[in-house]
Each structure stands twice: as C-alpha cells, then as structure tokens.
Design an enzyme around this catalytic site. Structure first.
Site, PDB file in Angstrom:
ATOM      1  N   GLU A 123      -1.888  -7.274   8.066  1.00  0.00           N
ATOM      2  CA  GLU A 123      -0.556  -7.073   8.607  1.00  0.00           C
ATOM      3  C   GLU A 123      -0.400  -7.803   9.939  1.00  0.00           C
ATOM      4  O   GLU A 123      -1.383  -8.188  10.578  1.00  0.00           O
ATOM      5  CB  GLU A 123      -0.291  -5.568   8.780  1.00  0.00           C
ATOM      6  CG  GLU A 123       1.108  -5.192   9.264  1.00  0.00           C
ATOM      7  CD  GLU A 123       2.237  -5.652   8.338  1.00  0.00           C
ATOM      8  OE1 GLU A 123       2.464  -6.877   8.251  1.00  0.00           O
ATOM      9  OE2 GLU A 123       2.907  -4.792   7.734  1.00  0.00           O
ATOM     10  N   TRP A 124       0.849  -8.028  10.358  1.00  0.00           N
ATOM     11  CA  TRP A 124       1.134  -8.652  11.646  1.00  0.00           C
ATOM     12  C   TRP A 124       0.345  -7.941  12.758  1.00  0.00           C
ATOM     13  O   TRP A 124       0.127  -6.736  12.702  1.00  0.00           O
ATOM     14  CB  TRP A 124       2.621  -8.531  11.982  1.00  0.00           C
ATOM     15  CG  TRP A 124       3.556  -9.305  11.114  1.00  0.00           C
ATOM     16  CD1 TRP A 124       3.614  -9.293   9.755  1.00  0.00           C
ATOM     17  CD2 TRP A 124       4.607 -10.166  11.552  1.00  0.00           C
ATOM     18  NE1 TRP A 124       4.633 -10.104   9.323  1.00  0.00           N
ATOM     19  CE2 TRP A 124       5.263 -10.649  10.403  1.00  0.00           C
ATOM     20  CE3 TRP A 124       5.069 -10.564  12.810  1.00  0.00           C
ATOM     21  CZ2 TRP A 124       6.341 -11.511  10.456  1.00  0.00           C
ATOM     22  CZ3 TRP A 124       6.149 -11.430  12.876  1.00  0.00           C
ATOM     23  CH2 TRP A 124       6.771 -11.904  11.702  1.00  0.00           C
ATOM     24  N   ASP A 125      -0.030  -8.699  13.767  1.00  0.00           N
ATOM     25  CA  ASP A 125      -0.641  -8.123  14.961  1.00  0.00           C
ATOM     26  C   ASP A 125       0.495  -7.773  15.923  1.00  0.00           C
ATOM     27  O   ASP A 125       1.118  -8.653  16.511  1.00  0.00           O
ATOM     28  CB  ASP A 125      -1.602  -9.132  15.595  1.00  0.00           C
ATOM     29  CG  ASP A 125      -2.311  -8.570  16.818  1.00  0.00           C
ATOM     30  OD1 ASP A 125      -1.986  -7.441  17.235  1.00  0.00           O
ATOM     31  OD2 ASP A 125      -3.181  -9.270  17.361  1.00  0.00           O
ATOM     32  N   TYR A 126       0.757  -6.488  16.086  1.00  0.00           N
ATOM     33  CA  TYR A 126       1.879  -6.057  16.906  1.00  0.00           C
ATOM     34  C   TYR A 126       1.515  -5.926  18.384  1.00  0.00           C
ATOM     35  O   TYR A 126       2.384  -5.643  19.221  1.00  0.00           O
ATOM     36  CB  TYR A 126       2.424  -4.721  16.392  1.00  0.00           C
ATOM     37  CG  TYR A 126       2.913  -4.780  14.968  1.00  0.00           C
ATOM     38  CD1 TYR A 126       3.959  -5.618  14.594  1.00  0.00           C
ATOM     39  CD2 TYR A 126       2.308  -4.005  13.979  1.00  0.00           C
ATOM     40  CE1 TYR A 126       4.402  -5.673  13.286  1.00  0.00           C
ATOM     41  CE2 TYR A 126       2.748  -4.053  12.666  1.00  0.00           C
ATOM     42  CZ  TYR A 126       3.786  -4.892  12.323  1.00  0.00           C
ATOM     43  OH  TYR A 126       4.222  -4.950  11.028  1.00  0.00           O
ATOM     44  N   THR A 134       2.460  -0.619  12.224  1.00  0.00           N
ATOM     45  CA  THR A 134       1.040  -0.396  11.949  1.00  0.00           C
ATOM     46  C   THR A 134       0.382  -1.717  11.610  1.00  0.00           C
ATOM     47  O   THR A 134       0.544  -2.237  10.507  1.00  0.00           O
ATOM     48  CB  THR A 134       0.849   0.580  10.765  1.00  0.00           C
ATOM     49  OG1 THR A 134       1.748   1.669  10.888  1.00  0.00           O
ATOM     50  CG2 THR A 134      -0.574   1.087  10.731  1.00  0.00           C
ATOM     51  N   HIS A 137       0.834  -1.203   0.000  1.00  0.00           N
ATOM     52  CA  HIS A 137       0.000   0.000   0.000  1.00  0.00           C
ATOM     53  C   HIS A 137       0.873   1.259   0.000  1.00  0.00           C
ATOM     54  O   HIS A 137       2.051   1.232   0.377  1.00  0.00           O
ATOM     55  CB  HIS A 137      -0.942   0.005   1.196  1.00  0.00           C
ATOM     56  CG  HIS A 137      -0.236   0.055   2.528  1.00  0.00           C
ATOM     57  ND1 HIS A 137       0.358   1.201   3.025  1.00  0.00           N
ATOM     58  CD2 HIS A 137      -0.035  -0.906   3.467  1.00  0.00           C
ATOM     59  CE1 HIS A 137       0.885   0.953   4.205  1.00  0.00           C
ATOM     60  NE2 HIS A 137       0.672  -0.318   4.500  1.00  0.00           N
TER      61      HIS A 137
END
Length: 229
Positions: free
Chosen positions: A103-106, A28, A16
C-alpha cells in the site's frame, strides 16, 4: 467473456478483507493489521462465489498470483484459495510476494482520516487554494513507478496468449488505494486523473484488453454469469 473475446487474459484485483482501520477509513500503509472477523467472512464469501473450477477465477487458468507483503493481504490470499489451492499454486511456482503491491506509504498521515489530514495542513497554512488529496499530493510518482514495473511483467506474461494459447490470467491481492492506482496505470492514466473508483473489502475487480491487443488495456466493467446446468 463473449465469443469474440474468449480467451483474452484477465487481471483480477482482490482487496483484502476488512481491518479495524479500513472499517472507519483510516489510512493504513505499513501498519500491519490483521483482518477482523467480519473481514475473514467477507473473503470467505468471495471465495465461495468466485473461486473454483469453471467459476470467475479458475485456479487452473491462473498463470501467476502477486500478493502484497502485508499480513492482511497474505491472509486474504490464504482464505481465498484455501490450503489445497494455495499449495498447488505455490508448488507450481506461480505465487510471488512483492513490495510492488504494498500500500501507499502515508508517512506522518498513517492512521489518520482525510479530514484530520486536511485540518493538520490547514493549521500549518498549507493548501490555501484546494484541499489535500492523496492522488495529487501523496507519493504518486513512487507508486506509479513500481506499478508500471509490475504491469510490464504482466504484459510480458500475457502478450503471447491473447487468444488463450495458454492459461495466463493473473491475480493480484492487495489494498484499496493501491489497486485503484493499479487500475489507473493499467489504463495509462496518471494517478492524478480524476477517475473515481471504489472496491469493497474482499471485493474483486477485473482488467483485460480490447481486441486481443496488449496495447489496448481495458477495464472489464461487467461480466455475465451463465446458468449452471
């Protein structure tokens, strides 16, 4: 591709465009940020150069498009294909929004910078022997599992068409860490494997296969662009 590889299916990875947090490197994950004005221009520039008939990503050659559910990825897809291109693919049933590309879960590290995460952990007496690293200390098992599921779907779609029997290119629109993780799993590496990669906001990466063999996934390191006649 050269003649010997002509028709071999490809997987295009599109990150993106820029967001407020990607601009300064903040992690993010689930935070649903919009593209900045610069991010919009990045994606439009990519679209103009690589999307279209006889271009690098020819919509007529796409068998499927998979998109992260996050707004920044959805908006990127809209800008890439334009209203007409998007409608044609959606009407043909070739577009899926999937959490497999989220996206990864931070977790508690959402919105932080790497040095801030490391400092927090140091203050808690963690990571005495080595610094925290997303690829070894993040949610790698969860990310790998969902990416492997998606890769199996793509292999099943592309395997019957290794010689171009039917259009079977695939487009993924997602996120920086996630797409780099996808490339590692495509190449059958664990996410902890030290393969350093970068992808710019609005940038395009390409994966494919060697020897027209679905069991030989490959990174397409460079492509040639013929002169327009």
């Amino acid at each position: 591709m050269p003649d010997k590889d002509a028709g071999t299916p490809r997987v295009f990875l599109v990150r993106h465009g820029e967001t407020e947090w990607s601009q300064n490197g903040r992690y993010t994950g689930k935070t649903d940020l919009p593209l900045t004005s610069k991010g919009v221009q990045q994606v439009l520039g990519t679209s103009k150069i690589v999307i279209g008939p006889q271009k690098l990503i020819d919509p007529a050659s796409l068998a499927h498009v998979y998109i992260s559910p996050r707004t920044r990825a959805q908006r990127t897809f809209d800008l890439l294909l334009g209203d007409a291109g998007k409608k044609e693919l959606v009407d043909a049933g070739k577009v899926s929004t999937t959490e497999e590309l989220a996206e990864w879960d931070y977790g508690a590290y959402e919105g932080l910078l790497t040095h801030q995460i490391r400092q927090r952990r140091k203050e808690k007496g963690l990571d005495g022997k080595r610094a925290w690293d997303i690829w070894t200390d993040g949610s790698a098992d969860e990310v790998s599992a969902r990416l492997d599921t998606l890769i199996a779907k793509i292999h099943a779609l592309q395997a019957p068409n290794m010689r171009g029997e039917a259009p079977s290119d695939v487009l993924l629109v997602a996120h920086g860490h996630l797409l780099r993780a996808f490339a590692k799993r495509w190449l059958k590496y664990p996410l902890s494997f030290p393969l350093s990669m970068m992808i710019e906001p609005g940038g395009v990466g390409i994966l494919s296969y060697q020897h027209r063999n679905v069991e030989e996934p490959a990174l397409l390191l460079g492509v040639g662009f013929p002169l327009e006649e």
